[in-house]
Design a protein around this motif. Structure first.
Motif, PDB file in Angstrom:
ATOM      1  N   ALA A 168       0.846  -1.194   0.000  1.00  0.00           N
ATOM      2  CA  ALA A 168       0.000   0.000   0.000  1.00  0.00           C
ATOM      3  C   ALA A 168       0.880   1.241   0.000  1.00  0.00           C
ATOM      4  O   ALA A 168       0.530   2.277  -0.560  1.00  0.00           O
ATOM      5  N   LEU A 169       2.045   1.059   0.620  1.00  0.00           N
ATOM      6  CA  LEU A 169       2.981   2.171   0.737  1.00  0.00           C
ATOM      7  C   LEU A 169       3.453   2.685  -0.616  1.00  0.00           C
ATOM      8  O   LEU A 169       3.787   3.851  -0.772  1.00  0.00           O
ATOM      9  N   LEU A 170       3.464   1.778  -1.616  1.00  0.00           N
ATOM     10  CA  LEU A 170       3.906   2.197  -2.941  1.00  0.00           C
ATOM     11  C   LEU A 170       2.986   3.282  -3.491  1.00  0.00           C
ATOM     12  O   LEU A 170       3.343   4.004  -4.406  1.00  0.00           O
ATOM     13  N   GLY A 171       1.775   3.359  -2.920  1.00  0.00           N
ATOM     14  CA  GLY A 171       0.858   4.404  -3.373  1.00  0.00           C
ATOM     15  C   GLY A 171       0.970   5.680  -2.559  1.00  0.00           C
ATOM     16  O   GLY A 171       0.325   6.682  -2.881  1.00  0.00           O
ATOM     17  N   SER A 172       1.786   5.664  -1.503  1.00  0.00           N
ATOM     18  CA  SER A 172       1.880   6.854  -0.656  1.00  0.00           C
ATOM     19  C   SER A 172       2.576   7.977  -1.400  1.00  0.00           C
ATOM     20  O   SER A 172       3.377   7.746  -2.310  1.00  0.00           O
ATOM     21  N   GLU A 173       2.273   9.188  -1.003  1.00  0.00           N
ATOM     22  CA  GLU A 173       2.703  10.337  -1.794  1.00  0.00           C
ATOM     23  C   GLU A 173       4.230  10.401  -1.946  1.00  0.00           C
ATOM     24  O   GLU A 173       4.748  10.589  -3.043  1.00  0.00           O
ATOM     25  N   ASP A 174       4.934  10.212  -0.807  1.00  0.00           N
ATOM     26  CA  ASP A 174       6.398  10.267  -0.841  1.00  0.00           C
ATOM     27  C   ASP A 174       6.969   9.352  -1.922  1.00  0.00           C
ATOM     28  O   ASP A 174       7.810   9.749  -2.714  1.00  0.00           O
ATOM     29  N   VAL A 175       6.483   8.094  -1.886  1.00  0.00           N
ATOM     30  CA  VAL A 175       7.050   7.087  -2.781  1.00  0.00           C
ATOM     31  C   VAL A 175       6.677   7.387  -4.226  1.00  0.00           C
ATOM     32  O   VAL A 175       7.512   7.295  -5.130  1.00  0.00           O
ATOM     33  N   VAL A 176       5.412   7.787  -4.447  1.00  0.00           N
ATOM     34  CA  VAL A 176       4.976   8.079  -5.812  1.00  0.00           C
ATOM     35  C   VAL A 176       5.796   9.241  -6.387  1.00  0.00           C
ATOM     36  O   VAL A 176       6.288   9.169  -7.517  1.00  0.00           O
ATOM     37  N   VAL A 177       5.966  10.289  -5.577  1.00  0.00           N
ATOM     38  CA  VAL A 177       6.734  11.450  -6.051  1.00  0.00           C
ATOM     39  C   VAL A 177       8.181  11.048  -6.343  1.00  0.00           C
ATOM     40  O   VAL A 177       8.731  11.370  -7.399  1.00  0.00           O
ATOM     41  N   ALA A 178       8.787  10.294  -5.405  1.00  0.00           N
ATOM     42  CA  ALA A 178      10.179   9.880  -5.604  1.00  0.00           C
ATOM     43  C   ALA A 178      10.310   8.976  -6.825  1.00  0.00           C
ATOM     44  O   ALA A 178      11.264   9.098  -7.593  1.00  0.00           O
ATOM     45  N   ALA A 179       9.339   8.066  -7.017  1.00  0.00           N
ATOM     46  CA  ALA A 179       9.393   7.165  -8.171  1.00  0.00           C
ATOM     47  C   ALA A 179       9.282   7.976  -9.455  1.00  0.00           C
ATOM     48  O   ALA A 179      10.017   7.746 -10.418  1.00  0.00           O
ATOM     49  N   ARG A 180       8.376   8.951  -9.453  1.00  0.00           N
ATOM     50  CA  ARG A 180       8.225   9.788 -10.643  1.00  0.00           C
ATOM     51  C   ARG A 180       9.536  10.534 -10.906  1.00  0.00           C
ATOM     52  O   ARG A 180      10.027  10.556 -12.036  1.00  0.00           O
ATOM     53  N   ASN A 181      10.110  11.108  -9.841  1.00  0.00           N
ATOM     54  CA  ASN A 181      11.378  11.827 -10.008  1.00  0.00           C
ATOM     55  C   ASN A 181      12.476  10.914 -10.551  1.00  0.00           C
ATOM     56  O   ASN A 181      13.258  11.313 -11.405  1.00  0.00           O
ATOM     57  N   SER A 182      12.526   9.678 -10.012  1.00  0.00           N
ATOM     58  CA  SER A 182      13.539   8.723 -10.479  1.00  0.00           C
ATOM     59  C   SER A 182      13.368   8.447 -11.957  1.00  0.00           C
ATOM     60  O   SER A 182      14.336   8.464 -12.724  1.00  0.00           O
ATOM     61  N   VAL A 183      12.138   8.154 -12.360  1.00  0.00           N
ATOM     62  CA  VAL A 183      11.895   7.812 -13.758  1.00  0.00           C
ATOM     63  C   VAL A 183      12.197   9.007 -14.655  1.00  0.00           C
ATOM     64  O   VAL A 183      12.874   8.884 -15.678  1.00  0.00           O
ATOM     65  N   VAL A 184      11.735  10.186 -14.240  1.00  0.00           N
ATOM     66  CA  VAL A 184      11.956  11.387 -15.061  1.00  0.00           C
ATOM     67  C   VAL A 184      13.447  11.652 -15.243  1.00  0.00           C
ATOM     68  O   VAL A 184      13.937  11.802 -16.364  1.00  0.00           O
ATOM     69  N   THR A 185      14.199  11.680 -14.117  1.00  0.00           N
ATOM     70  CA  THR A 185      15.620  12.011 -14.237  1.00  0.00           C
ATOM     71  C   THR A 185      16.384  10.924 -14.991  1.00  0.00           C
ATOM     72  O   THR A 185      17.241  11.229 -15.816  1.00  0.00           O
ATOM     73  N   SER A 186      16.057   9.640 -14.736  1.00  0.00           N
ATOM     74  CA  SER A 186      16.799   8.562 -15.402  1.00  0.00           C
ATOM     75  C   SER A 186      16.476   8.521 -16.883  1.00  0.00           C
ATOM     76  O   SER A 186      17.367   8.342 -17.713  1.00  0.00           O
ATOM     77  N   LEU A 187      15.192   8.670 -17.226  1.00  0.00           N
ATOM     78  CA  LEU A 187      14.804   8.641 -18.634  1.00  0.00           C
ATOM     79  C   LEU A 187      15.439   9.805 -19.382  1.00  0.00           C
ATOM     80  O   LEU A 187      16.088   9.622 -20.419  1.00  0.00           O
ATOM     81  N   ALA A 188      15.264  11.004 -18.842  1.00  0.00           N
ATOM     82  CA  ALA A 188      15.774  12.178 -19.533  1.00  0.00           C
ATOM     83  C   ALA A 188      17.284  12.097 -19.694  1.00  0.00           C
ATOM     84  O   ALA A 188      17.827  12.401 -20.764  1.00  0.00           O
ATOM     85  N   SER A 189      17.976  11.650 -18.618  1.00  0.00           N
ATOM     86  CA  SER A 189      19.433  11.608 -18.711  1.00  0.00           C
ATOM     87  C   SER A 189      19.888  10.482 -19.635  1.00  0.00           C
ATOM     88  O   SER A 189      20.895  10.614 -20.324  1.00  0.00           O
ATOM     89  N   ALA A 190      19.138   9.354 -19.667  1.00  0.00           N
ATOM     90  CA  ALA A 190      19.519   8.264 -20.567  1.00  0.00           C
ATOM     91  C   ALA A 190      19.338   8.714 -22.014  1.00  0.00           C
ATOM     92  O   ALA A 190      20.190   8.452 -22.874  1.00  0.00           O
ATOM     93  N   ILE A 191      18.237   9.425 -22.285  1.00  0.00           N
ATOM     94  CA  ILE A 191      18.034   9.945 -23.637  1.00  0.00           C
ATOM     95  C   ILE A 191      19.150  10.934 -23.987  1.00  0.00           C
ATOM     96  O   ILE A 191      19.757  10.872 -25.061  1.00  0.00           O
ATOM     97  N   GLY A 192      19.452  11.811 -23.044  1.00  0.00           N
ATOM     98  CA  GLY A 192      20.521  12.784 -23.257  1.00  0.00           C
ATOM     99  C   GLY A 192      21.846  12.090 -23.516  1.00  0.00           C
ATOM    100  O   GLY A 192      22.591  12.457 -24.433  1.00  0.00           O
ATOM    101  N   ALA A 193      22.151  11.059 -22.702  1.00  0.00           N
ATOM    102  CA  ALA A 193      23.427  10.353 -22.840  1.00  0.00           C
ATOM    103  C   ALA A 193      23.519   9.683 -24.198  1.00  0.00           C
ATOM    104  O   ALA A 193      24.568   9.730 -24.854  1.00  0.00           O
ATOM    105  N   VAL A 194      22.426   9.054 -24.635  1.00  0.00           N
ATOM    106  CA  VAL A 194      22.450   8.379 -25.931  1.00  0.00           C
ATOM    107  C   VAL A 194      22.601   9.411 -27.053  1.00  0.00           C
ATOM    108  O   VAL A 194      23.357   9.198 -28.005  1.00  0.00           O
TER     109      VAL A 194
END
Lengths: 342, 550
Positions: free
Chosen positions: B53-79
Motif C-alpha cells: 500500500a505504501l507504494l501508493g503513498s505520496e512520498d514514494v509516488v513522487v520519488a518514483a516519478r522523479n527517479s523515472v523522469v531524471t533517469s529517462l531524460a538523462s539516458a536519452i541525453g546520454a544516448v
C-alpha cells in the motif's frame, strides 16, 4: 583500462595517506597530568554528532590525559544516530559505548528504556540546567540556535525571531531539517511550546519560504556564501566560519534562544565501563571545557569563560522550556514543521 | 574416472559425475549464494511486510516519478550525446579527434558524486558562473539544484559509456553500405541518416537501457543536487528512510521500494532483450574506413565540440580547485586568501584515512574475489557443456542490470542473519555481487577463443578434465581475468551508492568520507579531497593515452 593504472592509483592514494598520517597523531603524553596512576585503558566506541574535525581534536586532547583509551568514532547527524541505534537494538544490542549527541529528549527516551548507565562523573561547577537530576546524562557544551546573517548582503541584522516573518526576508532564509538534525527537531518543539511564538509564528515563518537544508553545516555555508543571506543555525558554526574569514555574523534574538547541551551518556551494556566513564568525566572537566571553548562552544562550567566574541553565559537569554513537554511533543512538532515547510 | 580419451568436452546426456563436478558445484553454490540470497531476502521481506500500500503513498509516488523522469531524460541525453560523439569522432573528419576523444571521455574517470560536488562549484546559486553572472545581470544564470541539475549531471556522467558502446557498434558497420547509398545518389548526411543510424539501433537501445538502469540507481548526484531542495529520488528516499529513521520499520519499507526499482530494471532489461533478438550481426571483417567530409561545417562543428568538451572537463576542475584553496565560503578569490590548509585538514582527518584504507582494502579484495570467481564461472560456462551453463552465466551477469541501491538493500536485510551486520565484509559481498559481471564478461571471449585441440592434447597425454581445464584454458585466460579484476578495483574504489547504505562505524569508504564532509557542510575540505580524486582519475586518462600512443 590497464593494470598499470590500477597500481598507480593505489600507489598515489597510499602516498597521499602516508604523507598526512601522523599529522595529528595524539602525542603520547609524557606526563599524565595527575599522579593518581589510575591508568584507565580499553577501547570505546563513540557515536556522536560533533563535526568530524572537532571530535578528532577532542579525542586527541582526551588521549593526552588518558593515553591508553582508544576511542573509535562514528559520526552522523543525530537523526541518523538514533536510527542506527534503533536498528541495532532490533537485531541485537547497541554497538556504542558512549553517545555524545544533540539533545536531552533523546537521552530521556533511552533512560526510559533502561539503555543508559548511571554516570560516575564529577558535576561540581556545572550549570544546573545541563545535569540530569537522576544522573544518567550530563550536558557537555551549550549550543544555542541563533540568527546568522551574511554581512555583505544584510546591513541590519534581524534582531528577533519575530523579525524573520517580515516579508523582506522572503526566500532569504535557510534553516536545518528536523528529520536529520537533533537540534532542529528540539528547536521545533521549543518554538511550538513558546507562548510568544508557537504555531502562528511557525506558520508566518513558513510563509517566507525558507530553504530547508539538511543539517546546520550546510545552513552556515549557505549564509556565508550568500546563497541565502539569513540562517537559523547553531552559534558555534558561525564563529568557526567568521574565524576562517567568511562574511558572517550572529545575533542572539531578543525573545531568547532555544539551546541544546550536547549531553553525554554511557550505554548500560558497555564492556568498557571505566574507559567510557573516564571519557564522559573528561568532557565536563576543566580541560575538556577549555577545549570546548577553543572549539567555539559555550562552556557548561561556570568557571570557564565563553569563547571570544560570544556573550558570557550570564548575559545569554535562554528560552525556557519544560523538558518533559518537549520530549512528549517533539514528534508532533516535527510533523507540524514538515507539513508547514514542505 | 573414465579411461576413454574424450575427443572434446562431449555433450553430456544426463548428469554424470566427473572430476570437475566438485569445482562446478562450488562455483554454482557461491555464485547463486552471492546473487540470489539478498534478492530473495528482499522480495521475501517485501511480501511478508505487506507494505505494498505504501507504494501508493505520496512520498514514494513522487520519488518514483522523479527517479523515472531524471533517469529517462538523462539516458536519452546520454544516448544523444554519445551518438553525436560517435559520429563526429569516428565517422567524420572533425579536427583533433584523438585528443577530443580523451576530453570527451573525462567524466568517466571522475566518480559521479565528485562530479556533483564540482559542478556545484560552477552552477551553485552563488558559485562560479552564477556569481559572475549575478554581478553583471543581477540574477543567477542557472541554479543547478533540483531536477534539471540532476538530469544534467547524470547525462554528463553516463554519455561516455553510451559513446563507447555506440562507437564500437559504428566501427562494425561496413562503410560499403553507405558508399552504396552514396552511389545511388544519397548525400553524405542522407546516407548517414538513412543507412548507418538505423543500423545502430541495437547499440542505441543497449546503451539506453544500461545508462537508464545505472542512473536509476545513482545515489551521489541526487543526494548532493536534489536533497537540498528536498527533491527525492527512490535512491535518496531509501537512504533517508534507513539512515535517518524517517519511517517506522525502515527495512520492510525500503525492501518494498527496492522491489519496485527491481521491477523497473527488469522492464528495461526485457526491452533490451526484445530489441536485441531482432538484431543481426553484420559481417565487418573487411571494413574500409571512409570518413564523412564535413566540408563547410567542419570548422564550426569542430569549434563547438571542442568548446563543449573543454567546458565539461575544465570547468568542474577549476571550480573544485577554487573551492579547495579558499579558507571559507564567502571569501573572495584573491591571492592573499589562498591556502593549502584544506588539503592538510581533509587528509589529516582520521575519517579520511580510514576511508582510503577501507576503499583500497575492499576494492582490492573485491577485485581478487571477482577475478577468481569470474574466471571459474567463465571456465565452467565456456569450456564445459552442462545443462545449467547458460543459467549460471545469466546469474553471474544479472546484477549488472540491478540498481546498486537494490543490491545494498538486499544485503542489509540478510546482514544480521549472516553475522555481517556492522562489519566491512557486508560491503565486500555486495561489491562482489555488483561487479562479478565485469570479470565474467572480460574472460568469456578469450576463453571461447582457446582452441579445443590444446585441451584434447592434454587429455590425450593423460590429464584429467580438471587438470586439462586448469592447466590450459584457465592459465590462458588469466590476463583477461586480471584486466577484469582491475576494472572491478577501479569501479569499487570510488564507489558510493552501496557503501553509503551499508556503512557502519569504522567501515566508511573514501566515497562516504567525502560525502560526509559535503553533507556536514564542509565544502572546502570535500572539494580538496574531490580534487585529489579527480586528478588521480585524470592521470588514468593520461596513462591510457600514453598506452594508445605506444
Amino acid at each position: 583500462m590497464s593494470r598499470r593504472f590500477a597500481v598507480s592509483l593505489a600507489g598515489l592514494a597510499l602516498v597521499g595517506l602516508s604523507a598526512c598520517a601522523g599529522g595529528d597523531a595524539p602525542a603520547a603524553s609524557p606526563a599524565a597530568t595527575d599522579g593518581a596512576g589510575d591508568a584507565v585503558s580499553g577501547t570505546i566506541t563513540l557515536y556522536t554528532s560533533e563535526p568530524q574535525a572537532k571530535v578528532e581534536e577532542l579525542i586527541a586532547a582526551f588521549n593526552e590525559t588518558h593515553p591508553d583509551v582508544t576511542v573509535d568514532v562514528f559520526r552522523a547527524g543525530t537523526g541518523d544516530l538514533t536510527a542506527r541505534i534503533e536498528s541495532e537494538l532490533a537485531t541485537g544490542e547497541v554497538q556504542a559505548d558512549v553517545l555524545l549527541a544533540a539533545d536531552a529528549p533523546t537521552f530521556e527516551n533511552y533512560k526510559d528504556q533502561d539503555l543508559l548507565m548511571e554516570l560516575d562523573v564529577d558535576t561540581a561547577g556545572l550549570l544546573e540546567e545541563v545535569v540530569d537530576p537522576e544522573g544518567f546524562y550530563v550536558g557537555t557544551r551549550v549550543i544555542p540556535t541563533v540568527i546568522a546573517h551574511n554581512t555583505t548582503a544584510i546591513t541590519t541584522a534581524p534582531a528577533s525571531w519575530q523579525d524573520l516573518t517580515d516579508p523582506q526576508y522572503r526566500d532569504q532564509i535557510v534553516m536545518p531539517n528536523p528529520d536529520v538534525s537533533g537540534a532542529a527537531a528540539f528547536n521545533a518543539a521549543v518554538w511550538l511550546l513558546n507562548d510568544d511564538l508557537g504555531e502562528p509564528w511557525l506558520t508566518a515563518l513558513a510563509a517566507n519560504q525558507p530553504v530547508i537544508a539538511d543539517s546546520n553545516g550546510p545552513v552556515s555555508q549557505a549564509v556565508a556564501s550568500g546563497a541565502q543571506p539569513v540562517g537559523i543555525v547553531v552559534d558555534y558554526l558561525v564563529r568557526d566560519l567568521a574565524d576562517a574569514g567568511s562574511p558572517i555574523a550572529v545575533s542572539y534574538p531578543s525573545e531568547g534562544v532555544p539551546y541544546v547541551y550536547q549531553p553525554v551518556g554511557v550505554f548500560a551494556n558497555t564492556d568498557a565501563e571505566a574507559a567510557a566513564m573516564a571519557f564522559a568525566d573528561w568532557l565536563v572537566s576543566s580541560e575538556g571545557q577549555q577545549l570546548a571553548v577553543e572549539q567555539n562552544y559555550l562552556p557548561v562550567r561556570t568557571d570557564v569563560d565563553s569563547p571570544e566574541g560570544a556573550p558570557a553565559m550570564a548575559d545569554l537569554e535562554l528560552m525556557e522550556f519544560d523538558l518533559a513537554e518537549v520530549q512528549q511533543r517533539r514528534t508532533e512538532a516535527v510533523e507540524l514543521f514538515n507539513r508547514l515547510f514542505q | 574416472m573414465s579411461s576413454a580419451v574424450t575427443v572434446r568436452p562431449a555433450p553430456r546426456r544426463g548428469w554424470r559425475a566427473d572430476s570437475f563436478t566438485g569445482v562446478r558445484v562450488i562455483v554454482w553454490l557461491v555464485t547463486a549464494g552471492v546473487v540470489l540470497t539478498p534478492l530473495a531476502a528482499m522480495v521475501a521481506l517485501a511480501v511478508q511486510g505487506d507494505q505494498f500500500a505504501l507504494l501508493g503513498s505520496e512520498d514514494v509516488v513522487v520519488a518514483a516519478r522523479n527517479s523515472v523522469v531524471t533517469s529517462l531524460a538523462s539516458a536519452i541525453g546520454a544516448v544523444a550525446v554519445g551518438t553525436y560523439l560517435a559520429i563526429v569522432l569516428d565517422h567524420t573528419d572533425l579536427r583533433g579527434r584523438a585528443a577530443l576523444r580523451l576530453f570527451a571521455l573525462s567524466p568517466m574517470f571522475i566518480p559521479p558524486f565528485v562530479g556533483a560536488i564540482a559542478w556545484l562549484g560552477v552552477f551553485g546559486p552563488t558559485m562560479g558562473v552564477n556569481r559572475v553572472w549575478s554581478d553583471g545581470f543581477g540574477a543567477p544564470l542557472w541554479n543547478i539544484y533540483g531536477a534539471d541539475g540532476i538530469i544534467f549531471l547524470l547525462t554528463v556522467h553516463s554519455y561516455p559509456l553510451a559513446y563507447l558502446i555506440i562507437g564500437a557498434a559504428l566501427r562494425r558497420i561496413p562503410s560499403d553500405l553507405e558508399q552504396a547509398a552514396r552511389i545511388a545518389g544519397a548525400s553524405g548526411v542522407g546516407a548517414l541518416r538513412d543507412v548507418t543510424i538505423p543500423l545502430l539501433r541495437p547499440a542505441l537501445v543497449a546503451s539506453f537501457t544500461l545508462t537508464f538502469v545505472s542512473n536509476l540507481a545513482d545515489f551521489g548526484i541526487p543526494a548532493i543536487i536534489g536533497l537540498p531542495e528536498r527533491y527525492y529520488t527512490l535512491a535518496t528516499l531509501i537512504y533517508r528512510s534507513i539512515q535517518s529513521g524517517t519511517v517506522a520499520a525502515p527495512l520492510s519499507v525500503v525492501s518494498t521500494i527496492g522491489v519496485a526499482l527491481l521491477a523497473m530494471a527488469v522492464v528495461a532489461a526485457l526491452l533490451d532483450a526484445r530489441v536485441n533478438r531482432q538484431h543481426t550481426e553484420l559481417d565487418s571483417t573487411a571494413v574500409v574506413r571512409h570518413r564523412l567530409d564535413l566540408a563547410g561545417a567542419r570548422l564550426p562543428l569542430s569549434a563547438l565540440t571542442w568548446l563543449a568538451a573543454l567546458a565539461i572537463t575544465v570547468l568542474p576542475i577549476v571550480a573544485l580547485a577554487t573551492q579547495a584553496v579558499l579558507p571559507a565560503p564567502g571569501v573572495p578569490l584573491a591571492w592573499e586568501h589562498l591556502t593549502l590548509d584544506n588539503f592538510g585538514r581533509a587528509l589529516g582527518l582520521r575519517s579520511t584515512q580510514v576511508g582510503v584504507r577501507n576503499s583500497l582494502m575492499l576494492a582490492g579484495l573485491a577485485a581478487a574475489i571477482c577475478a577468481v570467481l569470474g574466471l571459474l564461472v567463465g571456465l565452467v560456462t565456456t569450456r564445459t557443456r552442462a545443462r545449467g551453463n547458460a543459467l549460471l552465466n545469466g546469474l553471474a551477469i544479472l546484477p549488472q542490470a540491478i540498481p546498486g541501491t537494490v543490491i545494498a538493500v538486499g544485503w542489509l536485510i540478510v546482514a544480521p542473519t549472516l553475522g555481517l551486520f556492522n562489519t566491512p565484509w557486508l560491503i565486500l559481498v555486495a561489491y562482489v555481487m555488483a561487479f562479478l559481471a565485469l570479470v565474467v564478461q572480460a574472460v568469456s571471449a578469450p576463453l571461447r577463443g582457446i582452441p579445443v585441440t590444446l585441451e584434447e592434447a592434454a587429455r590425450a597425454s593423460g590429464a584429467t578434465q580438471t587438470r586439462a581445464l586448469f592447466d590450459i584454458a584457465l592459465r590462458l585466460a588469466i590476463p583477461a581475468a586480471v584486466t577484469g579484476g582491475a576494472m572491478v578495483f577501479l569501479t569499487a574504489v570510488r564507489e558510493l551508492t552501496i557503501s553509503a547504505l551499508l556503512r557502519s562505524p569504522g567501515t566508511q569508504t573514501l566515497g562516504v568520507a567525502i560525502f560526509d564532509l559535503q553533507q556536514a557542510g564542509n565544502y572546502n575540505a570535500s572539494s580538496a579531497l574531490s580534487l585529489l580524486v579527480t586528478i588521480v582519475g585524470l592521470l588514468g586518462i593520461a596513462l591510457l593515452a600514453g598506452r594508445e600512443r605506444n
